[in-house]
Design an enzyme around this catalytic site. Structure first.
Site, short mmCIF file in Angstrom:
data_model
loop_
_atom_site.label_atom_id
_atom_site.label_comp_id
_atom_site.label_asym_id
_atom_site.label_seq_id
_atom_site.Cartn_x
_atom_site.Cartn_y
_atom_site.Cartn_z
N GLU A 33 0.85 -1.19 0.00
CA GLU A 33 0.00 0.00 0.00
C GLU A 33 0.89 1.24 0.00
OE1 GLU A 33 -2.31 2.94 -0.10
OE2 GLU A 33 -3.30 0.98 -0.16
N SER A 86 -7.66 8.23 -2.57
CA SER A 86 -7.14 8.17 -1.21
C SER A 86 -5.87 7.34 -1.21
CB SER A 86 -8.15 7.53 -0.25
OG SER A 86 -9.31 8.31 -0.12
N ASN A 131 -4.00 5.40 1.67
CA ASN A 131 -3.94 4.93 3.06
C ASN A 131 -4.30 3.45 3.07
OD1 ASN A 131 -6.74 6.50 2.61
ND2 ASN A 131 -7.12 4.67 3.81
N MET A 166 -10.16 3.93 -0.17
CA MET A 166 -11.35 4.74 0.05
C MET A 166 -12.35 4.08 0.99
SD MET A 166 -12.78 6.99 -3.12
CE MET A 166 -11.43 7.96 -3.77
N ALA A 198 -22.53 2.00 1.32
CA ALA A 198 -23.69 1.50 0.59
C ALA A 198 -23.29 0.33 -0.31
CB ALA A 198 -24.32 2.61 -0.24
N VAL A 210 4.57 0.51 -5.42
CA VAL A 210 4.91 -0.42 -6.49
C VAL A 210 5.00 0.38 -7.78
CG1 VAL A 210 4.14 -2.41 -7.82
CG2 VAL A 210 3.89 -2.40 -5.33
N HIS A 241 -17.04 6.95 -8.02
CA HIS A 241 -17.39 5.60 -8.46
C HIS A 241 -16.82 5.30 -9.85
CE1 HIS A 241 -21.22 5.69 -5.69
NE2 HIS A 241 -20.09 5.60 -5.02
N ASN A 290 -13.01 -1.33 -8.83
CA ASN A 290 -14.14 -0.83 -9.61
C ASN A 290 -13.83 -0.75 -11.10
OD1 ASN A 290 -15.47 -0.53 -7.18
ND2 ASN A 290 -15.19 1.69 -7.07
N THR A 296 -18.91 -0.90 -5.02
CA THR A 296 -17.96 -1.68 -4.21
C THR A 296 -18.36 -3.14 -4.07
OG1 THR A 296 -17.33 0.30 -2.97
CG2 THR A 296 -16.80 -1.82 -1.98
#
Length: 509
Positions: free
Chosen positions: A39, A116, A118, A122, A129, A235, A442, A476, A488
């Site tokens: 990550e 994002s 981390n 996200m 949802a 990476v 999305h 996605n 998701t």
């Protein structure tokens, strides 16, 4: 001494829900496999990958959000997200915008495309949802094989999806009933107005716990001695030999040192912008790479509940960290009404539509309709051979246009959201608002799945990249259909399929 292994069975790039799905399924079905997950961002929550909403202290939560906002994360006193350019270019806390390349002259672009960085991606910041796709949102060649619903059910298990988390919300039945009266006529049972499936559960003490990648990984993966998560690890290249993926090149962002990690299988599960970026940087460039990029145009509206009666006994905010009045209601996508609806109280919404009424808290609800995109190969993300982004990777440029059909659907959604809003209560403004493109977060299609290698897809139904054995893509970007629903659950379901394929391959050796 390097902190990275010389070789593993499976290298996973990205720690969001799709990458976590590969780690979890492999832990369960290939228990002897050695797995390394990389990550680029830091660990911002405990356990790693947990949703920041679960952090009780507001200052600690804000620090976690700030640390998620990419290579240029900063707080200049007017921060809303990692980069603030204008009032129309604001990222949500925990995300950061593309600094350049988000819009080409003469095109619509994606002005607020955001990411994002981390552990958990996200999913540390999302609304949770998890609706199932419906009608043309579904993937036909998986439907015909009879596997899609099995994969979706497995995705719901991994994400911890429930439909009863807000059953105690006093005004949820009223809101849902009024929406049903306005929208249900002519709909099949599964497409009627209903509770939104959410990746959230309620603890015994009444507090809500939102799922992030930590829930997908589960105690099973965290307890797997052969699984290791490496944060702050960029990476930069997928390694190939004789056309097959054989590992990754990774740079330790703490020390700046670069290393090669050999792997029998590589899974790239970055996001719909950075997954094609890594493949392109690695010289792996199927014809459809980066193409069919699609976002969901988002229309929002706010109303005050008609005949509102304050709930007795408070709203439970002290126990849950959220004022629970009207819950979260789902208006499913159909081909006849090609938009997906979410209706929720203001503090559950990621988009600030209005200030709640201090005299009658909970009386204002927000509506959002997401529109399915008219898919075009020309909607795409391209990468520069010279310019680089904040991580030193090839800089992206987004090409994106709304078609006449898109404008027609958007106009229909604006009329529909006003109609549905008026069924619930009194509009705060007669005019619905269209969020800047990219606001849905999305993004899909850039590494899309296909039934055959026909030049219009990047990977097979098992998510293996055409022409590069041993390389799998996830997230996605793999979804090949035009969806309006939150993606998701679908991307996790597709990751289950790919992870099972790798588990079988490992077992056969």
């Amino acid at each position: 001494m390097t902190r990275y292994p010389a070789e593993v069975d499976v290298a996973i790039v990205g720690s969001g829900p799709a990458g976590a799905t590969y780690a979890r399924i492999l832990t369960e079905q290939a228990p002897d496999a050695v797995i390394a997950m990389f990550e680029v961002g830091p660990t911002v929550s405990d356990p790693p990958g947990a949703h920041v909403k679960n952090i009780g202290d507001p200052e600690e939560r804000a620090r976690a959000q700030l640390r998620s906002e990419g290579p240029a994360a900063h707080d200049d006193g007017d921060r809303v997200g990692g980069i603030v350019k204008t009032a129309q270019r604001r990222a949500r806390p925990g995300t950061y915008l593309l600094e350049t390349g988000y819009q080409v002259d003469g095109e619509d672009g994606l002005p607020v495309a955001a990411m994002s960085s981390n552990v958990g991606g996200m999913s540390a910041h999302w609304t949770g949802a998890c609706p199932r796709p419906n009608d043309s949102e579904r993937i036909g060649f998986l439907d015909e094989a009879g596997v899609l619903d099995d994969l979706l059910a497995e995705g719901e298990r991994l994400l911890g999806v429930t439909t009863d988390a807000f059953d105690s919300s006093p005004h949820a039945p009223l809101v849902r009933g009024r929406l049903a009266a306005a929208a249900d006529d002519g709909r099949d049972a599964h497409a009627k107005v209903q509770r939104m499936p959410l990746a959230v559960h309620r603890r015994d003490d009444g507090r809500l716990v939102w799922s992030g990648s930590d829930v997908v990984l589960g105690d099973e993966t965290r307890g797997n001695a052969d699984f290791t998560l490496f944060d702050e690890s960029l990476v930069t290249r997928v390694l190939t030999e004789d056309g097959r993926a054989v590992g990754v090149a990774v740079t330790d962002r703490r020390s700046g040192e670069s290393h090669e990690v050999r792997a029998r299988f590589v899974v790239v599960a970055a996001d719909a912008l950075r997954t094609p970026q890594l493949l392109w940087a690695s010289g792996i460039r199927p014809d459809a790479l980066g193409q069919y990029l699609n976002d969901q145009a988002q229309i929002v509206f706010a109303v005050r509940i008609r005949d509102f009666a304050p709930a007795e006994g408070g709203d439970g905010a002290a126990a849950t960290g959220l004022s629970e009045y009207s819950g979260v209601t789902w208006v499913p996508f159909t081909d006849e009404a090609p938009f997906h609806g979410q209706v929720m109280q203001l503090d559950a919404s990621p988009v600030k539509l209005a200030d709640d009424d201090p005299a009658a808290p909970g009386s204002i609800v927000g509506l959002g309709l997401f529109c399915a995109k008219d898919l075009q190969a020309s909607d795409r993300v391209e990468f520069s051979a010279d310019a680089v982004d904040g991580y030193g990777m090839p800089a992206p440029t987004v090409h994106y246009r709304l078609t006449p059909r898109d404008h027609e659907v958007i106009d229909r959604a604006k009329a529909e959201i006003v109609r549905l809003g008026k069924a619930i209560g009194e509009p705060l403004d007669e005019r619905p608002f269209m969020m800047p493109l990219g606001a849905s977060l999305h993004y899909q299609g850039t590494t899309r799945m296909g039934e055959t290698d026909d030049g219009k897809s990047v990977c097979s139904p098992d998510s293996e990249v055409w022409g590069t054995p041993g390389l799998f893509v996830a997230g996605n970007g793999v979804i090949p259909t035009a969806t309006a629903c939150n993606p998701t659950l679908t991307s996790v379901a597709l990751a289950v399929q790919g992870a099972r394929h790798i588990a079988r391959a490992l077992a056969s050796v």
